[in-house]
Design a protein around this motif. Structure first.
Motif, PDB file in Angstrom:
ATOM      1  N   LEU A  47      35.824  32.076  35.235  1.00 56.54           N
ATOM      2  CA  LEU A  47      37.282  32.204  35.173  1.00 56.54           C
ATOM      3  C   LEU A  47      37.680  33.263  34.161  1.00 56.54           C
ATOM      4  O   LEU A  47      37.206  33.253  33.014  1.00 56.54           O
ATOM      5  CB  LEU A  47      37.911  30.864  34.815  1.00 56.54           C
ATOM      6  N   VAL A  48      38.551  34.159  34.612  1.00 56.97           N
ATOM      7  CA  VAL A  48      39.112  35.158  33.705  1.00 56.97           C
ATOM      8  C   VAL A  48      40.436  34.667  33.134  1.00 56.97           C
ATOM      9  O   VAL A  48      40.672  34.731  31.928  1.00 56.97           O
ATOM     10  CB  VAL A  48      39.307  36.500  34.436  1.00 56.97           C
ATOM     11  N   GLY A  49      41.346  34.171  34.019  1.00 60.53           N
ATOM     12  CA  GLY A  49      42.624  33.665  33.545  1.00 60.53           C
ATOM     13  C   GLY A  49      43.504  33.233  34.709  1.00 60.53           C
ATOM     14  O   GLY A  49      43.304  33.630  35.858  1.00 60.53           O
ATOM     15  N   PRO A  50      44.510  32.390  34.442  1.00 60.63           N
ATOM     16  CA  PRO A  50      45.462  31.959  35.491  1.00 60.63           C
ATOM     17  C   PRO A  50      46.482  33.062  35.776  1.00 60.63           C
ATOM     18  O   PRO A  50      47.597  33.062  35.245  1.00 60.63           O
ATOM     19  CB  PRO A  50      46.107  30.708  34.881  1.00 60.63           C
ATOM     20  N   GLN A  76      35.523  49.405  39.669  1.00 56.13           N
ATOM     21  CA  GLN A  76      36.158  48.368  38.863  1.00 56.13           C
ATOM     22  C   GLN A  76      36.633  47.201  39.710  1.00 56.13           C
ATOM     23  O   GLN A  76      36.634  46.054  39.270  1.00 56.13           O
ATOM     24  CB  GLN A  76      37.331  48.966  38.081  1.00 56.13           C
ATOM     25  N   LEU A  77      37.059  47.481  40.947  1.00 54.16           N
ATOM     26  CA  LEU A  77      37.608  46.439  41.804  1.00 54.16           C
ATOM     27  C   LEU A  77      36.544  45.419  42.195  1.00 54.16           C
ATOM     28  O   LEU A  77      36.865  44.260  42.447  1.00 54.16           O
ATOM     29  CB  LEU A  77      38.220  47.071  43.059  1.00 54.16           C
ATOM     30  N   LYS A  78      35.269  45.838  42.181  1.00 48.76           N
ATOM     31  CA  LYS A  78      34.230  44.913  42.633  1.00 48.76           C
ATOM     32  C   LYS A  78      33.914  43.841  41.609  1.00 48.76           C
ATOM     33  O   LYS A  78      33.252  42.850  41.924  1.00 48.76           O
ATOM     34  CB  LYS A  78      32.966  45.689  42.970  1.00 48.76           C
ATOM     35  N   TYR A  79      34.397  44.029  40.379  1.00 50.58           N
ATOM     36  CA  TYR A  79      34.050  43.078  39.330  1.00 50.58           C
ATOM     37  C   TYR A  79      34.911  41.817  39.360  1.00 50.58           C
ATOM     38  O   TYR A  79      34.499  40.786  38.844  1.00 50.58           O
ATOM     39  CB  TYR A  79      34.171  43.734  37.952  1.00 50.58           C
ATOM     40  N   PHE A  80      36.119  41.872  39.948  1.00 51.03           N
ATOM     41  CA  PHE A  80      37.050  40.739  39.859  1.00 51.03           C
ATOM     42  C   PHE A  80      37.628  40.424  41.238  1.00 51.03           C
ATOM     43  O   PHE A  80      37.713  41.289  42.118  1.00 51.03           O
ATOM     44  CB  PHE A  80      38.197  41.049  38.883  1.00 51.03           C
ATOM     45  N   THR A  81      38.049  39.190  41.385  1.00 48.79           N
ATOM     46  CA  THR A  81      38.722  38.736  42.606  1.00 48.79           C
ATOM     47  C   THR A  81      39.715  37.638  42.234  1.00 48.79           C
ATOM     48  O   THR A  81      39.553  36.974  41.187  1.00 48.79           O
ATOM     49  CB  THR A  81      37.715  38.205  43.636  1.00 48.79           C
ATOM     50  N   VAL A  82      40.730  37.462  43.080  1.00 44.68           N
ATOM     51  CA  VAL A  82      41.754  36.452  42.830  1.00 44.68           C
ATOM     52  C   VAL A  82      41.687  35.426  43.968  1.00 44.68           C
ATOM     53  O   VAL A  82      41.512  35.771  45.135  1.00 44.68           O
ATOM     54  CB  VAL A  82      43.162  37.074  42.738  1.00 44.68           C
ATOM     55  N   GLY A  87      45.647  31.163  42.696  1.00 44.00           N
ATOM     56  CA  GLY A  87      46.154  32.331  41.978  1.00 44.00           C
ATOM     57  C   GLY A  87      45.406  32.634  40.690  1.00 44.00           C
ATOM     58  O   GLY A  87      45.938  33.350  39.834  1.00 44.00           O
ATOM     59  N   LYS A  88      44.162  32.150  40.533  1.00 40.31           N
ATOM     60  CA  LYS A  88      43.391  32.421  39.316  1.00 40.31           C
ATOM     61  C   LYS A  88      42.477  33.614  39.539  1.00 40.31           C
ATOM     62  O   LYS A  88      42.000  33.849  40.641  1.00 40.31           O
ATOM     63  CB  LYS A  88      42.579  31.187  38.917  1.00 40.31           C
ATOM     64  N   LEU A  89      42.235  34.344  38.436  1.00 39.86           N
ATOM     65  CA  LEU A  89      41.392  35.531  38.473  1.00 39.86           C
ATOM     66  C   LEU A  89      39.981  35.142  38.060  1.00 39.86           C
ATOM     67  O   LEU A  89      39.774  34.491  37.020  1.00 39.86           O
ATOM     68  CB  LEU A  89      41.945  36.612  37.538  1.00 39.86           C
ATOM     69  N   TYR A  90      38.991  35.522  38.890  1.00 41.74           N
ATOM     70  CA  TYR A  90      37.597  35.154  38.650  1.00 41.74           C
ATOM     71  C   TYR A  90      36.732  36.406  38.589  1.00 41.74           C
ATOM     72  O   TYR A  90      37.090  37.474  39.119  1.00 41.74           O
ATOM     73  CB  TYR A  90      37.070  34.243  39.763  1.00 41.74           C
ATOM     74  N   VAL A  91      35.553  36.239  37.946  1.00 45.37           N
ATOM     75  CA  VAL A  91      34.549  37.299  37.900  1.00 45.37           C
ATOM     76  C   VAL A  91      33.828  37.308  39.236  1.00 45.37           C
ATOM     77  O   VAL A  91      33.364  36.262  39.717  1.00 45.37           O
ATOM     78  CB  VAL A  91      33.563  37.071  36.741  1.00 45.37           C
ATOM     79  N   ASN A  92      33.740  38.483  39.818  1.00 45.90           N
ATOM     80  CA  ASN A  92      33.106  38.610  41.120  1.00 45.90           C
ATOM     81  C   ASN A  92      31.678  39.134  41.023  1.00 45.90           C
ATOM     82  O   ASN A  92      30.915  38.993  41.973  1.00 45.90           O
ATOM     83  CB  ASN A  92      33.936  39.542  42.000  1.00 45.90           C
ATOM     84  N   GLU A  93      31.348  39.739  39.881  1.00 44.65           N
ATOM     85  CA  GLU A  93      30.004  40.303  39.703  1.00 44.65           C
ATOM     86  C   GLU A  93      29.685  40.318  38.205  1.00 44.65           C
ATOM     87  O   GLU A  93      30.587  40.408  37.365  1.00 44.65           O
ATOM     88  CB  GLU A  93      29.962  41.726  40.284  1.00 44.65           C
TER      89      GLU A  93
END
Length: 927
Positions: A47-50, A76-82, A87-93
């Motif tokens: 989890l990155v943040g809500p 940069q876009l490949k590192y995160f996903t929502v 609606g929470k931001l997560y680490v994708n890689e």
């Protein structure tokens, strides 16, 4: 560019307003920046943040707002996903700060959070914090040093510096050396705060006692959980090599442009050694350097020139720092640092990324509605990376810059789908390099329809012309309205809006078909009743709410020649009257016999309910008692004398004029004018009286035929009944009444007399049948009877014929007796003596009753014949009945005694209860 152009054309107030809008947008964008900080090396799904909560979005809004992240850099876009659900931001890689940001002091990833309905963009920055995940490393597993035995204590020997990929305190290194009384470790400060480890000789060496030493140098970083790396130092004690090589600079710096061709010289380094021979020969090599340096640069071991192996890229790395080592033949070394700065060249055009595009956009969207989000990135630095964007193309759109290299495409004015269903614009991005580079991207924005246009008729008012007497359902007119909208908003239906020339509440004279707009007649039109009418037709589209417009349709009814002229004077049939009413006086005109040619007799007045040529009337004379005496004016209808009236002209004249219209086909009417040629009204009265009496004759004649028809019908009815009764009686046997038809040849029925012989209203015919009496033989053996002579009643009775010839229908039939004396006598069954004039006088006389009956029958036949003659003549004479009186005079007393009465006219006319219908059949008289 387009924004600036509108600013120059608009007034000063418009520029100020636009500036205020841009400022508000910038502040709002600044306020909408969300920052997160996470450590590196987080695993996938961390989890990155809500993000949704921090953006002010509730869980119910997420499906409709469609939250997503975007970035200009695909890496940069490949590192995160929502997560779209929460609606929470997560680490994708897995995140590796050193891989992502290299040796930079700070490391962060910039993202764009995009939401729909309405379209908006938020800036998200995720800072990657360094963790102590890298241990210090040496470029070599071991370090070889040669130290001469003559080297004095205190001599320093630089050692290779360890490298730690971490930053900050995690990259601060301390060094430790294994304990040995001959050597110690010392640290030397270097530019940039780094420390160079140096090996210090503590006491003189004696090669003969110990020719080599093995030490271990340990480098430890400053992380919370310290990491370390080691290198083995192997020292070989040699004979005297008094001078080590020395670089001319401790730090070499060079600045080269990117994209420098491979093999280009970056800079030369130089180290000098005072020794001679092999001890003074210096060779150059890389020290402890990053892994990518040997693949980018090469150093000439003899000359010390550093060359590029491949073209350098400022965007990949803008500065390289590495160490070089100079070693002489005796094994003595020196180290220096090389710093190569890469200068940026404008070799990258701006990159345009379309983050979101709202298409189609409703045409009623407000000014300033965001229709597209763009991200423009230029990897170059300085002015080469400063980008400006503009829209190319004629479209009511403008572009607004946002912090972080984002741009919003908004509506600059109201959209109108009917003018342009789609807008194609080109986003042009230019940097400020020399020469400037540019890139472009096309935006296709479709405009969706809104029901903002009412149907418009091709004409505001329509006129239609329909001939009268049309068929119901005939096409009158076709109206058409067009709606500029599309789909259901442009589908037009037609209705009658109400209001017509007819009476209030009456059905409209026309109907309209909803789809085609065709107007059809509801009934047949009559020009004489309604010459024109107007209806309003409403055209309505299928939008919600629906829009409509109306048009007036005026229908003119065209006249047809469907009305014949009507004569007002003289009135047609003025002399005729309805049954039961008194006959009206026939109008007439009195013309003096002294009238000259051109004398106005009368004026025929006629009207025609039609119009135009159909109502133009002309008059012609078609019939007249004296055709040459009168003439009629062709257009005036005036009847005038064509010549002077003469005494030979008849007093009563009848003039018939025809009135014709000019229609196709022409219709006409006739007018009959009665003219009396007389000097005064008193002189004309006798002529009028005769004409009135003559007018009664047709009525009397009609009445006569009606009575005659009624009598014939009654006679047929009576005859039918009689025949039916006769047929039944004949089957039952011969009745007594009809014995003369059977074996008994003489009828015993008495004669019947009519009501009045002398009136002659109904003719009667009587036949006297005289036959021999029945023989004693059967009827079947009878021979055929001899012919019976036919004698008239006058001859039979001995009187005259009343001066008229006898009629065969009223003759008396008497059977002449045969010559033999033994034949039976013919008598009438009574005691009365026969007259002396009869041929069989002296024979047995009939009875008085039978004699009277025969006298009455003969007299009735004679009187009947006279009365028929009198009915044919205008006057009658009582003398004609003389024969009847003389014949019946001797028996008048007996008639009176028998209940008979005398006729006023003939005195001897007898009446008994006989029926008028008996005159129609033959009577037979017998004993």
């Amino acid at each position: 560019m387009a924004v600036r152009r509108r600013q120059r054309r608009g007034p000063g107030g418009g520029r100020a307003l636009l500036g205020a809008v841009l400022l508000c947008v910038w502040w709002r964008a600044a306020a909408e920046r969300v920052r997160y900080a996470i450590p590196e090396e987080l695993g996938r799904g961390s989890l990155v943040g809500p993000l949704a909560r921090d953006l002010g979005l509730s869980a119910d809004e997420l499906p409709a707002r469609k939250l997503q992240v975007a970035s200009a850099g695909k890496k940069q876009l490949k590192y995160f996903t929502v997560n779209e659900e929460n609606g929470k931001l997560y680490v994708n890689e897995r995140l590796d700060r050193e891989e992502m940001c290299g040796a930079t002091a700070t490391c962060s990833v910039s993202l764009e959070a995009v939401v729909q309905n309405p379209l908006n963009i938020f800036h998200v920055e995720v800072a990657i914090e360094d963790v102590n995940d890298n241990s210090p490393t040496f470029s070599k597993a071991s370090l070889d040093l040669e130290i001469g035995e003559w080297t004095l204590p205190g001599a320093r020997f630089p050692l290779e510096m360890a490298r730690d990929a971490d930053l900050g305190r995690n990259s601060l290194l301390t060094y430790q050396l294994t304990s040995d009384p001959s050597f110690s470790l010392s640290m030397k400060e270097k530019p940039g705060g780094k420390k160079q480890p140096e090996l210090v000789l503590e006491r003189a060496l004696d090669r003969e006692k110990q020719s080599s030493f093995v030490l271990v140098l340990t480098a430890v970083d400053g992380g919370e959980h310290a990491r370390s790396g080691t290198v083995q130092i192997r020292i070989n004690v040699t004979d005297a090599n008094d001078n080590p090589p020395v670089f001319s600079k401790s730090v070499y710096e060079a600045r080269v442009a990117e994209n420098l061709p491979a093999g280009s010289v970056v800079l030369p380094v130089k180290a000098a050694d005072a020794d001679a021979g092999s001890n003074g020969r210096v060779s150059y090599s890389f020290g402890n350097v990053p892994d990518d340096v040997p693949s980018l640069f090469a150093i000439d071991s003899r000359s010390g020139e550093i060359r590029t192996l491949v073209p350098l890229d400022f965007e990949a790395e803008n500065k390289y720092i590495f160490a070089l080592e100079a070693m002489d033949g005796g094994g003595l070394t020196d180290h220096c640092e090389v710093q190569i700065d890469i200068t940026d060249e404008n070799d990258n055009a701006p990159e345009i990324t379309i983050l979101s595009l709202s298409s189609p956009v409703p045409e009623d969207a407000q000014v300033g509605t965001v229709v597209a989000l763009l991200n423009v990135n230029d990897p170059d630095s300085g002015e080469n990376g400063q980008v400006s964007c503009e829209l190319s193309g004629e479209a009511p759109l403008s572009i607004v810059a946002s912090p972080g290299g984002s741009y919003k495409v908004v509506t600059a004015s109201a959209l109108d789908r009917e003018q342009a269903a789609e807008h194609r614009v080109t986003v042009v991005a230019r940097d400020r390099g020399r020469p400037a580079l540019r890139s472009s991207a096309e935006l296709v924005l479709e405009v969706s329809d809104v029901n903002d246009n009412a149907p418009v008729f091709e004409e505001a008012a329509y006129s239609a012309y329909v001939a009268e007497n049309n068929a119901a359902g005939a096409l009158v007119l076709r109206v058409q309205a067009r709606d500029a909208d599309a789909g259901a908003n442009g589908r037009v239906s037609y209705w009658l809006a109400g209001g017509s020339a007819g009476a209030a509440g009456a059905a409209p004279p026309v109907s309209v078909e909803a789809r085609s707009g065709a107007l059809y007649a509801q009934r047949s039109f009559d020009y004489e009743r309604c010459r024109e009418f107007a209806v309003e037709v409403r055209a309505q589209d299928g939008g919600a709410p629906a829009r409509s417009s109306t048009a007036t349709v005026r229908v003119f009814v065209l006249d047809r020649n469907d009305n014949a002229p009507r004569v007002l004077w003289p009135a047609a049939g003025a002399g005729a009257a309805a049954p039961g009413e008194a006959a009206a006086a026939t109008p007439f005109e009195v013309v003096p016999r002294s009238a000259e040619a051109g004398y106005l007799v009368a004026k025929v007045v006629a009207v025609d309910a039609d119009a135009g040529r159909n109502a133009w009337l002309s008059y012609e004379l078609v019939q007249a008692s004296e055709p040459a005496l009168f003439r009629v004016g062709l257009h005036s209808g005036e009847v005038r004398t064509a010549r002077a009236v003469s005494e030979r002209d008849a007093a009563k004249q009848r003039v018939v004029a025809v009135v014709k219209d000019h229609g196709q086909p022409a219709l006409s009417a006739t007018a009959t004018l009665h003219v009396v040629l007389a000097e005064s009204l008193q002189e004309a009265l006798p002529e009028l009286s005769e004409r009135a009496a003559g007018a009664e004759a047709p009525a009397a004649e009609l009445q006569f035929y009606l009575v005659l028809a009624l009598a014939l019908l009654s006679a047929l009815l009576v005859l039918s009944v009689a025949l039916a009764v006769l047929a039944r009686l004949r089957r039952a046997g011969p009745p007594a009444v009809l014995r003369c038809l059977g074996a008994q040849r003489f009828s015993v029925a008495g004669a019947a007399f009519p009501a009045d012989f002398c009136e002659g209203t109904l003719p009667y015919s009587y036949n006297l049948c005289v036959a021999a009496p029945a023989r004693a033989v059967p009827e079947a053996a009878w021979p055929p009877p001899p012919p019976v002579p036919i004698l008239s009643a006058e001859e039979l009775l001995g009187g005259d014929s009343c001066e008229k010839p006898s009629l065969s229908s009223s003759s008396a039939v008497v059977a002449e007796p045969p010559a033999e004396s033994d034949l039976p006598q013919v008598c009438f069954g009574g005691d009365w003596p026969l007259p002396a004039s009869w041929p069989w006088a002296g024979r047995a006389a009939p009875s008085s009753a039978r004699w009277l009956q025969c006298r009455e029958e003969a007299a009735g036949a004679a009187v009947d014949r006279e009365e028929r003659e009198e009915a044919r003549s205008a006057t009658g004479s009582p003398a004609r009945c003389g024969a009847a009186r003389s014949l019946l005079a001797p028996d008048q007393a007996r008639l009176r005694e028998g209940g008979l009465r005398a006729s006023p006219q003939c005195g001897a006319v007898l009446q008994r209860g006989g029926k008028a219908g008996d005159s129609s059949r033959e009577r037979r008289v017998g004993t």
